[in-house]
Write an enzyme that holds these catalytic residues in place. Structure first.
Site, PDB file in Angstrom:
ATOM      1  N   GLY A 208       0.833  -1.199   0.000  1.00 42.29           N
ATOM      2  CA  GLY A 208       0.000   0.000   0.000  1.00 42.29           C
ATOM      3  C   GLY A 208       0.860   1.238   0.000  1.00 42.29           C
ATOM      4  O   GLY A 208       1.971   1.246  -0.552  1.00 42.29           O
ATOM      5  N   SER A 209       0.374   2.272   0.648  1.00 40.09           N
ATOM      6  CA  SER A 209       1.071   3.555   0.602  1.00 40.09           C
ATOM      7  C   SER A 209       2.307   3.554   1.506  1.00 40.09           C
ATOM      8  O   SER A 209       2.356   2.842   2.514  1.00 40.09           O
ATOM      9  CB  SER A 209       0.122   4.665   1.040  1.00 40.09           C
ATOM     10  OG  SER A 209      -0.264   4.456   2.378  1.00 40.09           O
ATOM     11  N   THR A 210       3.277   4.373   1.149  1.00 38.72           N
ATOM     12  CA  THR A 210       4.494   4.479   1.952  1.00 38.72           C
ATOM     13  C   THR A 210       4.154   5.023   3.340  1.00 38.72           C
ATOM     14  O   THR A 210       4.721   4.588   4.341  1.00 38.72           O
ATOM     15  CB  THR A 210       5.518   5.377   1.221  1.00 38.72           C
ATOM     16  OG1 THR A 210       5.805   4.766  -0.044  1.00 38.72           O
ATOM     17  CG2 THR A 210       6.807   5.518   1.995  1.00 38.72           C
ATOM     18  N   GLU A 230       5.622  -3.660   0.577  1.00 38.61           N
ATOM     19  CA  GLU A 230       5.667  -3.293  -0.850  1.00 38.61           C
ATOM     20  C   GLU A 230       4.954  -1.952  -0.935  1.00 38.61           C
ATOM     21  O   GLU A 230       3.741  -1.877  -0.749  1.00 38.61           O
ATOM     22  CB  GLU A 230       4.926  -4.316  -1.717  1.00 38.61           C
ATOM     23  CG  GLU A 230       5.496  -5.714  -1.702  1.00 38.61           C
ATOM     24  CD  GLU A 230       6.863  -5.832  -2.338  1.00 38.61           C
ATOM     25  OE1 GLU A 230       7.372  -4.833  -2.901  1.00 38.61           O
ATOM     26  OE2 GLU A 230       7.437  -6.922  -2.256  1.00 38.61           O
ATOM     27  N   CYS A 264       2.035   0.175  -8.763  1.00 38.18           N
ATOM     28  CA  CYS A 264       3.238   0.699  -8.103  1.00 38.18           C
ATOM     29  C   CYS A 264       4.454   0.642  -9.030  1.00 38.18           C
ATOM     30  O   CYS A 264       5.434   1.331  -8.789  1.00 38.18           O
ATOM     31  CB  CYS A 264       3.484  -0.038  -6.796  1.00 38.18           C
ATOM     32  SG  CYS A 264       3.327  -1.805  -6.929  1.00 38.18           S
ATOM     33  N   GLU A 433       9.149 -10.447  -2.347  1.00 39.01           N
ATOM     34  CA  GLU A 433       8.080 -11.435  -2.478  1.00 39.01           C
ATOM     35  C   GLU A 433       8.331 -12.217  -3.760  1.00 39.01           C
ATOM     36  O   GLU A 433       9.179 -11.869  -4.570  1.00 39.01           O
ATOM     37  CB  GLU A 433       6.724 -10.731  -2.555  1.00 39.01           C
ATOM     38  CG  GLU A 433       6.358 -10.029  -1.258  1.00 39.01           C
ATOM     39  CD  GLU A 433       4.915  -9.557  -1.262  1.00 39.01           C
ATOM     40  OE1 GLU A 433       4.049 -10.308  -0.794  1.00 39.01           O
ATOM     41  OE2 GLU A 433       4.659  -8.451  -1.759  1.00 39.01           O
TER      42      GLU A 433
HETATM   43  P1  NAD Z   1      -3.346   2.574   2.096  1.00 40.34           P
HETATM   44  O1  NAD Z   1      -1.903   2.380   2.339  1.00 40.34           O
HETATM   45  O2  NAD Z   1      -4.107   3.472   3.021  1.00 40.34           O
HETATM   46  O3  NAD Z   1      -4.119   1.155   2.154  1.00 40.34           O
HETATM   47  C1  NAD Z   1      -3.529  -0.096   1.872  1.00 40.34           C
HETATM   48  C2  NAD Z   1      -4.071  -1.149   2.864  1.00 40.34           C
HETATM   49  O4  NAD Z   1      -3.653  -0.808   4.182  1.00 40.34           O
HETATM   50  C3  NAD Z   1      -5.609  -1.229   2.921  1.00 40.34           C
HETATM   51  O5  NAD Z   1      -5.998  -2.572   3.116  1.00 40.34           O
HETATM   52  C4  NAD Z   1      -5.921  -0.405   4.141  1.00 40.34           C
HETATM   53  O6  NAD Z   1      -7.159  -0.747   4.729  1.00 40.34           O
HETATM   54  C5  NAD Z   1      -4.777  -0.760   5.061  1.00 40.34           C
HETATM   55  N1  NAD Z   1      -4.513   0.227   6.116  1.00 40.34           N
HETATM   56  C6  NAD Z   1      -4.736   1.569   6.054  1.00 40.34           C
HETATM   57  N2  NAD Z   1      -4.401   2.132   7.229  1.00 40.34           N
HETATM   58  C7  NAD Z   1      -3.960   1.143   8.047  1.00 40.34           C
HETATM   59  C8  NAD Z   1      -3.463   1.097   9.371  1.00 40.34           C
HETATM   60  N3  NAD Z   1      -3.385   2.206  10.118  1.00 40.34           N
HETATM   61  N4  NAD Z   1      -3.084  -0.083   9.892  1.00 40.34           N
HETATM   62  C9  NAD Z   1      -3.160  -1.205   9.159  1.00 40.34           C
HETATM   63  N5  NAD Z   1      -3.636  -1.241   7.901  1.00 40.34           N
HETATM   64  C10 NAD Z   1      -4.021  -0.078   7.333  1.00 40.34           C
HETATM   65  O7  NAD Z   1      -3.536   3.035   0.633  1.00 40.34           O
HETATM   66  P2  NAD Z   1      -4.778   3.866   0.025  1.00 40.34           P
HETATM   67  O8  NAD Z   1      -5.240   4.972   0.929  1.00 40.34           O
HETATM   68  O9  NAD Z   1      -5.788   2.888  -0.367  1.00 40.34           O
HETATM   69  O10 NAD Z   1      -4.069   4.545  -1.222  1.00 40.34           O
HETATM   70  C11 NAD Z   1      -3.367   5.772  -1.046  1.00 40.34           C
HETATM   71  C12 NAD Z   1      -2.133   5.830  -1.907  1.00 40.34           C
HETATM   72  O11 NAD Z   1      -1.269   4.729  -1.611  1.00 40.34           O
HETATM   73  C13 NAD Z   1      -2.388   5.685  -3.396  1.00 40.34           C
HETATM   74  O12 NAD Z   1      -2.756   6.869  -3.980  1.00 40.34           O
HETATM   75  C14 NAD Z   1      -1.046   5.180  -3.880  1.00 40.34           C
HETATM   76  O13 NAD Z   1      -0.156   6.243  -4.060  1.00 40.34           O
HETATM   77  C15 NAD Z   1      -0.570   4.321  -2.742  1.00 40.34           C
HETATM   78  N6  NAD Z   1      -0.831   2.876  -2.974  1.00 40.34           N
HETATM   79  C16 NAD Z   1       0.199   2.106  -3.368  1.00 40.34           C
HETATM   80  C17 NAD Z   1      -0.012   0.759  -3.611  1.00 40.34           C
HETATM   81  C18 NAD Z   1       1.099  -0.130  -4.047  1.00 40.34           C
HETATM   82  O14 NAD Z   1       0.858  -1.139  -4.680  1.00 40.34           O
HETATM   83  N7  NAD Z   1       2.327   0.190  -3.724  1.00 40.34           N
HETATM   84  C19 NAD Z   1      -1.275   0.211  -3.459  1.00 40.34           C
HETATM   85  C20 NAD Z   1      -2.324   1.020  -3.019  1.00 40.34           C
HETATM   86  C21 NAD Z   1      -2.084   2.343  -2.782  1.00 40.34           C
END
Ligand code: NAD
Length: 454
Positions: A208-210, A230, A264, A433
């Site tokens: 997910g997000s950094t 990742e 990503c 991975e």
């Molecule tokens: P995010 O990081 O918020 O969400 C990814 C996952 O993490 C989701 O399942 C979410 O429910 C979970 N999550 C969120 N907050 C959490 C916490 N405090 N503790 C545990 N789990 C938590 O991503 P987003 O808000 O859906 O997207 C935002 C930005 O992130 C996008 O615009 C993009 O730039 C980036 N992103 C990157 C990838 C990637 O493949 N690298 C994937 C999704 C989003």
């Protein structure tokens, strides 16, 4: 407190489903059940575990079209991509199943005894998945973790829980033990946090997000919990004057427009040698303008909508009207649509040029020579992927060494393969991975010395 997730079709904004979400207390109960199931799973004969995972792969294959259609509805993926994604789950289960009987330790020469290493499962694994590739990314963590003898609790993204829930049903249909693989839809800061903070969850696999990745890493550090991250990317597509410019330009659109740029690995920082910069843009413009954007269920569609209104607003914030470049077309009306966009004339440190937009937006930046290309390629906080276009083999090798990224391709934009390692340098991630060592990442190595002197 109980709550629900509303799943929208991103192409129409219609409600597809309402899904009961998991509370923190329910996560706790799921962990306890998973820990019990894991003990029995780890004790089962390797051949039996492998057979069940192969059967799971067969059942996924039998439901491939259904899973793909579900992904089109909940994530707006084009049907061609969605079929590939369901197939990727099947292939990964097969690949991981092939590793079960091959997950062996070593025998190391010592004096006065026998020294062996044993690869033991970690226990219960929490997989926190994003919405951009709901099925493959869930499977990248789940399949090797199960194969190595662990139980898995998968928390899908809020917007895309449906394929994950269906995969859990298919696992039971295939004969996987109850509670071994559970899907816990819910909010990140509720169900996700509960997994991260639960003492009996041995490892978190997060994509997910950094920003969220860093917070998970910090919270895992409290318990020295294992973690794989990742995260984001801003990957370069480096085009040298000595490359096949026509081929490089023709391959560029889908290198950042696939999955509407919500990838990503998207090559969103296009670096072009100045001597061919104008020619490259002349070739790129018609290629961008002819990308077919529309109904993701239509076989001819190349690009669908963005996942949500939030994501659409985020992408829009990077592309203001005064910016120059190439714009494609997108449908009007309901749905989260944004046209293919290439921005020119930006400084390398402009937000759109160095931040992850996660939409169908790329920038083109000119460079002078090889050293300049390397400097620009390495000048973001990310290091996930990249492509190098040149006919000079020495240069291709020099650049492959010099660009700080985990996944590079030369004269191509290679996609992720389940049998090769995947992961990021710098702030793009931690750990790897997939690939030959996928199962080992879900084990602890124990060294045992047995004396022959007693
Ligand atoms: P995010 O990081 O918020 O969400 C990814 C996952 O993490 C989701 O399942 C979410 O429910 C979970 N999550 C969120 N907050 C959490 C916490 N405090 N503790 C545990 N789990 C938590 O991503 P987003 O808000 O859906 O997207 C935002 C930005 O992130 C996008 O615009 C993009 O730039 C980036 N992103 C990157 C990838 C990637 O493949 N690298 C994937 C999704 C989003």
């Amino acid at each position: 407190m109980s709550y629900e997730l509303k799943v929208l079709n991103p192409a129409t904004e219609e409600v597809v489903a309402s899904v009961p979400a998991t509370t923190a207390a329910e996560v706790g109960a799921a962990v306890a059940r998973a820990a019990k199931a894991q003990q029995a799973w780890a004790a089962a004969a390797p051949a039996d575990r492998a057979r069940l995972l192969r059967r799971f792969a067969v059942v996924v294959d039998e439901h491939l079209e259904e899973l793909a259609r579900l992904e089109v509805r909940e994530a707006g993926h084009t049907i061609g991509n969605a079929r590939w994604e369901a197939g990727n789950v099947r292939d990964l289960l097969d690949f991981a199943a092939g590793g079960v009987e091959r997950l062996s330790g070593r025998q190391i020469p010592v004096a006065g005894g026998l020294d062996i290493t044993i690869l033991e499962p970690l226990g219960v694994i929490g997989v926190i998945a994003p919405w951009n590739f709901p099925m493959p990314i869930a499977a990248w963590g789940t399949a090797p973790a199960l194969a190595a003898g662990n139980a898995v609790l998968l928390k899908p993204a809020e917007t895309t829980p449906l394929t994950a829930l269906r995969l859990a049903e298919l696992a039971l249909e295939a004969g996987l033990p109850e509670d071994l693989f559970q899907v816990l839809p819910g909010a990140g800061d509720v169900a996700g946090s509960a997994l991260v903070e639960h003492p009996a969850v041995a490892k978190i696999v997060f994509t997910g997000s950094t920003r969220v990745g860093k917070s998970i890493m910090a919270r895992c550090a409290e318990r020295v919990k294992r973690v794989t991250l990742e995260l984001g990317g801003k990957s370069p597509n480096i085009v040298f004057a000595d490359s096949d410019i026509e081929a490089a330009a023709a391959a560029t659109p889908m290198s950042f427009l696939d999955n509407s740029g919500q990838d990503c690995c998207a090559r969103t920082r296009i670096l072009v040698q100045r001597s061919v910069y104008d020619r490259f843009l002349e070739l790129l413009a018609p290629a961008i303008e002819s990308v077919v954007v529309g109904d993701p269920a239509d076989e001819k569609t190349q690009m669908g909508p963005l996942i949500s209104r939030v994501q659409l607003d985020r992408v829009r914030s990077y592309v203001t009207d005064e910016l120059k470049g190439i714009r494609g077309t997108a449908p009007e009306g309901p749905g989260f649509w944004f046209p293919p966009t290439v921005l020119t004339g930006l400084a390398p440190d402009a937000p759109a040029a160095c931040e992850e937009v996660f939409g169908p937006v790329a920038v083109v930046l000119p460079f002078e020579d090889e050293a300049d290309a390397i400097r620009l390629a390495n000048s973001t906080e990310y290091g996930l992927s990249g492509s190098i276009w040149t006919r000079d083999i020495g240069r291709a090798i020099r650049l492959s060494r010099a660009v700080a990224a985990g996944n590079l391709s030369v004269n191509s934009h290679s996609s992720v393969r389940y049998w090769t390692p995947f992961g990021g340098y710098k702030q793009s991630g931690l750990g790897r991975e997939l690939g030959p060592d996928a199962l080992t990442a879900f084990t602890e190595t124990k060294n045992v010395f047995i004396s022959t002197e007693a």
